[in-house]
Design a protein around this motif. Structure first.
Motif, mmCIF file in Angstrom:
data_model
loop_
_atom_site.group_PDB
_atom_site.id
_atom_site.type_symbol
_atom_site.label_atom_id
_atom_site.label_comp_id
_atom_site.label_asym_id
_atom_site.label_seq_id
_atom_site.Cartn_x
_atom_site.Cartn_y
_atom_site.Cartn_z
ATOM 1 N N LEU A 137 0.837 -1.201 0.000
ATOM 2 C CA LEU A 137 0.000 0.000 0.000
ATOM 3 C C LEU A 137 0.872 1.252 0.000
ATOM 4 O O LEU A 137 1.784 1.360 0.825
ATOM 5 N N PRO A 138 0.616 2.188 -0.887
ATOM 6 C CA PRO A 138 1.320 3.481 -0.801
ATOM 7 C C PRO A 138 1.067 4.099 0.569
ATOM 8 O O PRO A 138 -0.051 4.036 1.094
ATOM 9 N N PHE A 139 2.099 4.701 1.157
ATOM 10 C CA PHE A 139 1.957 5.161 2.536
ATOM 11 C C PHE A 139 0.860 6.199 2.698
ATOM 12 O O PHE A 139 0.173 6.220 3.719
ATOM 13 N N ILE A 140 0.680 7.061 1.709
ATOM 14 C CA ILE A 140 -0.343 8.095 1.832
ATOM 15 C C ILE A 140 -1.731 7.463 1.923
ATOM 16 O O ILE A 140 -2.613 7.962 2.637
ATOM 17 N N ILE A 141 -1.946 6.316 1.219
ATOM 18 C CA ILE A 141 -3.224 5.602 1.305
ATOM 19 C C ILE A 141 -3.367 4.961 2.676
ATOM 20 O O ILE A 141 -4.428 5.016 3.305
ATOM 21 N N LEU A 142 -2.280 4.331 3.143
ATOM 22 C CA LEU A 142 -2.302 3.715 4.470
ATOM 23 C C LEU A 142 -2.570 4.764 5.546
ATOM 24 O O LEU A 142 -3.315 4.524 6.506
ATOM 25 N N LEU A 143 -1.983 5.919 5.376
ATOM 26 C CA LEU A 143 -2.136 7.012 6.334
ATOM 27 C C LEU A 143 -3.595 7.413 6.477
ATOM 28 O O LEU A 143 -4.120 7.549 7.586
ATOM 29 N N VAL A 144 -4.255 7.584 5.346
ATOM 30 C CA VAL A 144 -5.665 7.988 5.362
ATOM 31 C C VAL A 144 -6.542 6.852 5.875
ATOM 32 O O VAL A 144 -7.479 7.076 6.666
ATOM 33 N N SER B 160 7.184 10.658 7.124
ATOM 34 C CA SER B 160 6.759 11.773 7.976
ATOM 35 C C SER B 160 6.425 13.000 7.142
ATOM 36 O O SER B 160 5.547 13.791 7.513
ATOM 37 N N ALA B 161 7.149 13.178 6.035
ATOM 38 C CA ALA B 161 6.842 14.308 5.147
ATOM 39 C C ALA B 161 5.464 14.136 4.517
ATOM 40 O O ALA B 161 4.710 15.103 4.375
ATOM 41 N N MET B 162 5.120 12.883 4.158
ATOM 42 C CA MET B 162 3.772 12.627 3.616
ATOM 43 C C MET B 162 2.711 12.851 4.680
ATOM 44 O O MET B 162 1.612 13.325 4.393
ATOM 45 N N ALA B 163 3.041 12.485 5.928
ATOM 46 C CA ALA B 163 2.081 12.684 7.017
ATOM 47 C C ALA B 163 1.731 14.161 7.167
ATOM 48 O O ALA B 163 0.632 14.504 7.610
ATOM 49 N N GLY B 164 2.655 15.036 6.802
ATOM 50 C CA GLY B 164 2.390 16.465 6.874
ATOM 51 C C GLY B 164 1.261 16.900 5.963
ATOM 52 O O GLY B 164 0.625 17.930 6.197
#
Length: 227
Positions: free
Chosen positions: A71-78, A166-170
């Motif tokens: 999973l792309p991290f930005i998708i996992l993040l959401v 962490s940059a994507m989490a921003g």
């Protein structure tokens, strides 16, 4: 034309955002080690030809690990926002961002640990088995010891990956240098904040990689002298 942010304010924002990024990466790396190293050892031990082959366990764990890593991290993040909110009461800020960072990093590190342990010569493990050593002791005293430099490098790679995560989490309110670059730099057309944030992320990445490489080489030299 928008006036550029004064340098004094830029450095203040960088210091605060850098501390938030350091918190996210530090905690994420710590929790990734606590979860990823044992998981990697279990994957290695339960694999075909491992210390204790368990095909069903290996396939189930491998599927979960690979699914999470795919999973792309930005998708996992959401996708993890409800879980993050349930665990810590919010998904905004550097503290809550540690939850998805950890969940994303554990399977990543687990595969790196498995690969590092796989490189340990089979003869070394077989020699330990002939002495009657227990399997847990072989894991601690043989596998982990022999793969020490590679394991340290794996943790370093994970820490570097977490800087990027962490940059994507921003992008979704995670705080840190990524949030500073996106929210205050890009979206507000402040090139000074944008590029200094990018430069700070790059510098942090190089520093973390250098430190872990240094520790790995030091441990490797000590192991060679001991042998």
């Amino acid at each position: 034309m928008k006036q550029a942010t004064p340098w004094a304010e830029v450095f203040d924002k960088l210091a605060q955002a850098g501390a938030e990024t350091g918190l996210m990466v530090g905690l994420g790396t710590l929790f990734a080690v606590l979860g990823g190293v044992p998981l990697g050892v279990l994957l290695h031990a339960s694999a075909p030809g491992g210390l204790r082959p368990q095909p069903v366990v290996y396939r189930v764990l491998g599927f979960i690990v690979d699914l999470t890593r795919s999973l792309p991290f930005i998708i996992l993040l959401v996708a993890l926002i409800p879980l993050t909110r349930a665990l810590v009461g919010s998904y905004i800020g550097s503290g809550p961002a540690t939850v998805p960072l950890t969940i994303g990093a554990i399977p990543f590190l687990a595969r790196l640990v498995q690969s590092a342990l796989r490189e340990v010569p089979v003869g070394v493990v077989e020699a330990a088995l002939t002495t009657g050593a227990s399997k847990p002791k072989i894991v601690r005293s043989v596998l982990v010891k022999e793969a020490g430099p590679a394991l340290i490098s794996a943790i370093g790679v994970t820490a570097v990956a977490l800087i990027g995560y962490s940059a994507m989490a921003g992008a979704v309110g995670g705080g840190g240098l990524g949030n500073l670059a996106i929210t205050y730099g890009y979206q507000r057309f402040d090139s000074r904040l944008l590029y200094t944030s990018v430069a700070a992320l790059a510098a942090l990445t190089f520093l973390v990689q250098y430190l872990f490489d240094l520790v790995s080489r030091t441990v490797d030299r000590r192991r060679q002298i001991t042998v």
